[in-house]
Design a protein around this motif. Structure first.
Motif, PDB file in Angstrom:
ATOM      1  N   LYS A 165       0.840  -1.190   0.000  1.00 31.65           N
ATOM      2  CA  LYS A 165       0.000   0.000   0.000  1.00 31.65           C
ATOM      3  C   LYS A 165       0.877   1.244   0.000  1.00 31.65           C
ATOM      4  O   LYS A 165       1.995   1.229   0.516  1.00 31.65           O
ATOM      5  CB  LYS A 165      -0.902   0.020   1.239  1.00 31.65           C
ATOM      6  CG  LYS A 165      -2.074  -0.932   1.212  1.00 31.65           C
ATOM      7  CD  LYS A 165      -2.923  -0.748   2.470  1.00 31.65           C
ATOM      8  CE  LYS A 165      -4.141  -1.654   2.447  1.00 31.65           C
ATOM      9  NZ  LYS A 165      -4.955  -1.489   3.682  1.00 31.65           N
ATOM     10  N   ASP A 166       0.355   2.315  -0.554  1.00 30.57           N
ATOM     11  CA  ASP A 166       1.073   3.592  -0.550  1.00 30.57           C
ATOM     12  C   ASP A 166       0.860   4.268   0.805  1.00 30.57           C
ATOM     13  O   ASP A 166       0.220   5.320   0.908  1.00 30.57           O
ATOM     14  CB  ASP A 166       0.575   4.469  -1.696  1.00 30.57           C
ATOM     15  CG  ASP A 166       1.409   5.734  -1.846  1.00 30.57           C
ATOM     16  OD1 ASP A 166       2.531   5.762  -1.293  1.00 30.57           O
ATOM     17  OD2 ASP A 166       0.932   6.678  -2.492  1.00 30.57           O
ATOM     18  N   GLU A 167       1.387   3.637   1.842  1.00 28.89           N
ATOM     19  CA  GLU A 167       1.167   4.100   3.213  1.00 28.89           C
ATOM     20  C   GLU A 167       2.357   3.664   4.071  1.00 28.89           C
ATOM     21  O   GLU A 167       2.770   2.502   4.009  1.00 28.89           O
ATOM     22  CB  GLU A 167      -0.125   3.496   3.758  1.00 28.89           C
ATOM     23  CG  GLU A 167      -0.454   3.862   5.193  1.00 28.89           C
ATOM     24  CD  GLU A 167      -1.700   3.139   5.692  1.00 28.89           C
ATOM     25  OE1 GLU A 167      -1.913   3.145   6.928  1.00 28.89           O
ATOM     26  OE2 GLU A 167      -2.435   2.558   4.876  1.00 28.89           O
ATOM     27  N   LEU A 168       2.879   4.567   4.854  1.00 29.72           N
ATOM     28  CA  LEU A 168       4.036   4.242   5.685  1.00 29.72           C
ATOM     29  C   LEU A 168       3.615   3.438   6.912  1.00 29.72           C
ATOM     30  O   LEU A 168       2.516   3.607   7.442  1.00 29.72           O
ATOM     31  CB  LEU A 168       4.737   5.521   6.150  1.00 29.72           C
ATOM     32  CG  LEU A 168       5.340   6.416   5.063  1.00 29.72           C
ATOM     33  CD1 LEU A 168       5.964   7.657   5.709  1.00 29.72           C
ATOM     34  CD2 LEU A 168       6.380   5.663   4.244  1.00 29.72           C
ATOM     35  N   SER A 170       4.123   3.074  10.724  1.00 30.35           N
ATOM     36  CA  SER A 170       4.514   4.083  11.716  1.00 30.35           C
ATOM     37  C   SER A 170       5.766   3.672  12.484  1.00 30.35           C
ATOM     38  O   SER A 170       6.068   2.482  12.643  1.00 30.35           O
ATOM     39  CB  SER A 170       3.371   4.323  12.701  1.00 30.35           C
ATOM     40  OG  SER A 170       3.209   3.188  13.549  1.00 30.35           O
ATOM     41  N   THR A 199      12.276   6.132   5.993  1.00 33.18           N
ATOM     42  CA  THR A 199      11.139   6.252   5.074  1.00 33.18           C
ATOM     43  C   THR A 199      11.413   7.333   4.030  1.00 33.18           C
ATOM     44  O   THR A 199      10.569   7.591   3.174  1.00 33.18           O
ATOM     45  CB  THR A 199       9.857   6.609   5.845  1.00 33.18           C
ATOM     46  OG1 THR A 199      10.071   7.847   6.567  1.00 33.18           O
ATOM     47  CG2 THR A 199       9.478   5.514   6.837  1.00 33.18           C
ATOM     48  N   PRO A 222       7.796   1.407   0.965  1.00 36.38           N
ATOM     49  CA  PRO A 222       7.464   2.468   1.933  1.00 36.38           C
ATOM     50  C   PRO A 222       8.523   2.643   3.023  1.00 36.38           C
ATOM     51  O   PRO A 222       8.978   3.757   3.295  1.00 36.38           O
ATOM     52  CB  PRO A 222       6.133   1.993   2.538  1.00 36.38           C
ATOM     53  CG  PRO A 222       5.599   1.003   1.558  1.00 36.38           C
ATOM     54  CD  PRO A 222       6.797   0.328   0.954  1.00 36.38           C
ATOM     55  N   TRP A 300       2.557  -2.104   4.333  1.00 36.65           N
ATOM     56  CA  TRP A 300       1.257  -2.725   4.582  1.00 36.65           C
ATOM     57  C   TRP A 300       0.827  -3.500   3.334  1.00 36.65           C
ATOM     58  O   TRP A 300       0.960  -3.004   2.218  1.00 36.65           O
ATOM     59  CB  TRP A 300       0.212  -1.665   4.918  1.00 36.65           C
ATOM     60  CG  TRP A 300       0.463  -0.942   6.198  1.00 36.65           C
ATOM     61  CD1 TRP A 300       0.850   0.362   6.343  1.00 36.65           C
ATOM     62  CD2 TRP A 300       0.332  -1.466   7.523  1.00 36.65           C
ATOM     63  NE1 TRP A 300       0.982   0.688   7.663  1.00 36.65           N
ATOM     64  CE2 TRP A 300       0.668  -0.424   8.423  1.00 36.65           C
ATOM     65  CE3 TRP A 300      -0.021  -2.710   8.034  1.00 36.65           C
ATOM     66  CZ2 TRP A 300       0.655  -0.584   9.797  1.00 36.65           C
ATOM     67  CZ3 TRP A 300      -0.038  -2.887   9.411  1.00 36.65           C
ATOM     68  CH2 TRP A 300       0.290  -1.834  10.274  1.00 36.65           C
ATOM     69  N   GLU A 302      -1.580  -4.989   0.435  1.00 38.27           N
ATOM     70  CA  GLU A 302      -2.815  -4.576  -0.227  1.00 38.27           C
ATOM     71  C   GLU A 302      -3.887  -5.636   0.004  1.00 38.27           C
ATOM     72  O   GLU A 302      -3.630  -6.712   0.534  1.00 38.27           O
ATOM     73  CB  GLU A 302      -2.555  -4.371  -1.727  1.00 38.27           C
ATOM     74  CG  GLU A 302      -1.577  -3.233  -2.013  1.00 38.27           C
ATOM     75  CD  GLU A 302      -1.345  -3.025  -3.505  1.00 38.27           C
ATOM     76  OE1 GLU A 302      -1.496  -4.008  -4.257  1.00 38.27           O
ATOM     77  OE2 GLU A 302      -1.012  -1.893  -3.889  1.00 38.27           O
TER      78      GLU A 302
END
Length: 330
Positions: A165-168, A170, A199, A222, A300, A302
C-alpha cells in the motif's frame, strides 16, 4: 567455447570468494573486540554481558556447584571499576552491577569473605540498573502462554511481498517489532544487533542503489531497514563468523514480529562484493564496526497480492536423525 567458459567460470567465483574472505578478515582485524580494549565503552559492555550472562546461567541451575561463579564475579568487578573510573556508562555496565549484587546476595554466597569484599567494592559505585537481572521462576503455565493454537496458520501465511500500500508503517509499530525481535538469542546474550530504518525517498534510493534484488519495486518500498551486527561484540578468533549467525537469528525474529503485527516484508540480500559494501557505506551513514547482514523492505499489504509460491523441499531432504559414525566414538 561454451565448454571452456564453464570450466573457467568456477575459478572466477573462487577468486571473488577469496577477495571477500580477505575483506571480512580486514574488517574483523580493524573493528572486532579481539583487542579487549575495556576503555572502549562498547567493547567493555559486550564483555560485561558475556561475563554476567555466565553468572546468570550459574545462578539458574537448580543444583548449583558449591563455589561456582566467583571467578566471573571478580572479573565483572574489575570491569565495573574501569567503568566507574571513566565515568562513561552503558546499559550492560549498569546491568552487570545489579547482577553482581544479586549474585553475592544468594543465600549460599552472602556470608562468605568473597561476598564481603565485593560488597565493599560495589558500595563505592554509584550506578546500577533499574531493570531486573539474574533469574526468575518460569513455570509450565508461563511457557504455554506462547504456544500458538495453529502454528501452521502463522508460519505458512507469511509470504514475501514486493508491492505494498502507498502508506508508511509508523515508527511506533517499527519500534514495537524491533523490541519483540530483541528476544532473539545471541552468543552469551551480547545482543550485538543494530537496525537502521528510513522512510525518506532519497535515503532509500541511496541504500538500495547497490542491492541487486530490488529491481522492479525498489522505488515503491514504503519503509526500509538495514540490519547489522556490531563486530566489537565478538572477541575470540573462532567468533569471526558469529556476527552473521546472530544477525540472521535477529533478522528472522524481526520478520516474524512484523508478520505478527500485520506488516508485510521482503528480505533483500546483502551478499555483496567488498567494493559494493564500501560504496554503500560512502552513501549512507552506517558505523564502520557494523556489518551489514541484510536489508528489509516493509509495508502494509494490499487487499489482493500476487506472491511467489516458492515451494518447499520435501522434509526428508532437510531432516536426518543424527547418529554416531561407526568407529567414530572411542
Amino acid at each position: 567455447m561454451n565448454f571452456i567458459w564453464f570450466q573457467v567460470r568456477p575459478f572466477g567465483r573462487l577468486l571473488k570468494a577469496l577477495h571477500g574472505f580477505a575483506y571480512n578478515f580486514k574488517r574483523f582485524y580493524s573493528y572486532a573486540g579481539w583487542r579487549s580494549n575495556m576503555k572502549d565503552i562498547e567493547q567493555r559492555n559486550y564483555n560485561a554481558a558475556k561475563i554476567y550472562h555466565s553468572l546468570e546461567k550459574s545462578m539458574s541451575f537448580k543444583n548449583r556447584r558449591k563455589g561456582a561463579g566467583w571467578s566471573d564475579a571478580y572479573a565483572l568487578l574489575e570491569l565495573l571499576k574501569v567503568a566507574a573510573s571513566l565515568g562513561e556508562l552503558g546499559y550492560h555496565d549498569k546491568a552487570a552491577c545489579k547482577l553482581l549484587w544479586n549474585f553475592i546476595g544468594l543465600e549460599e554466597n552472602s556470608q562468605t569473605d568473597q561476598a564481603t569484599y565485593i560488597k565493599s567494592e560495589l558500595s563505592k559505585l554509584d550506578f546500577s540498573s533499574l531493570d531486573e537481572h539474574g533469574t526468575r521462576v518460569y513455570t509450565a503455565v508461563d511457557f504455554q502462554r506462547g504456544v500458538l493454537e495453529s502454528p501452521e496458520a502463522f508460519f505458512l501465511s507469511r509470504y514475501s511481498l514486493r508491492e505494498f500500500k502507498d502508506e508508511l508503517v509508523s515508527e511506533e509499530i517499527i519500534k514495537r517489532a524491533v523490541s519483540l525481535a530483541m528476544k532473539s538469542p545471541s552468543v552469551c546474550n551480547r545482543q550485538a544487533w543494530h537496525v537502521y530504518h528510513t522512510t525518506e525517498r532519497l535515503v532509500k534510493d541511496a541504500a538500495l542503489r547497490y542491492q541487486a534484488g530490488n529491481r522492479g519495486f525498489g522505488d515503491r518500498i514504503p519503509n526500509l531497514m538495514i540490519i547489522t551486527t556490531d563486530l566489537k561484540a565478538f572477541m575470540p578468533g573462532q567468533e569471526h563468523y558469529q556476527h552473521w549467525i546472530d544477525g540472521g537469528l535477529f533478522s528472522m525474529s524481526l520478520i516474524y514480529a512484523l508478520h505478527s503485527l500485520g506488516v508485510a516484508s521482503c528480505c533483500l540480500n546483502w551478499s555483496q562484493s567488498p567494493a559494493n559494501d564500501k560504496l554503500l557505506r560512502a552513501l549512507v551513514d552506517i558505523k564502520d564496526n557494523h556489518t551489514v547482514v541484510m536489508m528489509l523492505a516493509i509495508g502494509w499489504p494490499e487487499e489482493r497480492n500476487n506472491v511467489c509460491i516458492s515451494a518447499r523441499r520435501p522434509l526428508d531432504e532437510v531432516y536426518t536423525r543424527l547418529k554416531v559414525r561407526s568407529g567414530g566414538y572411542k
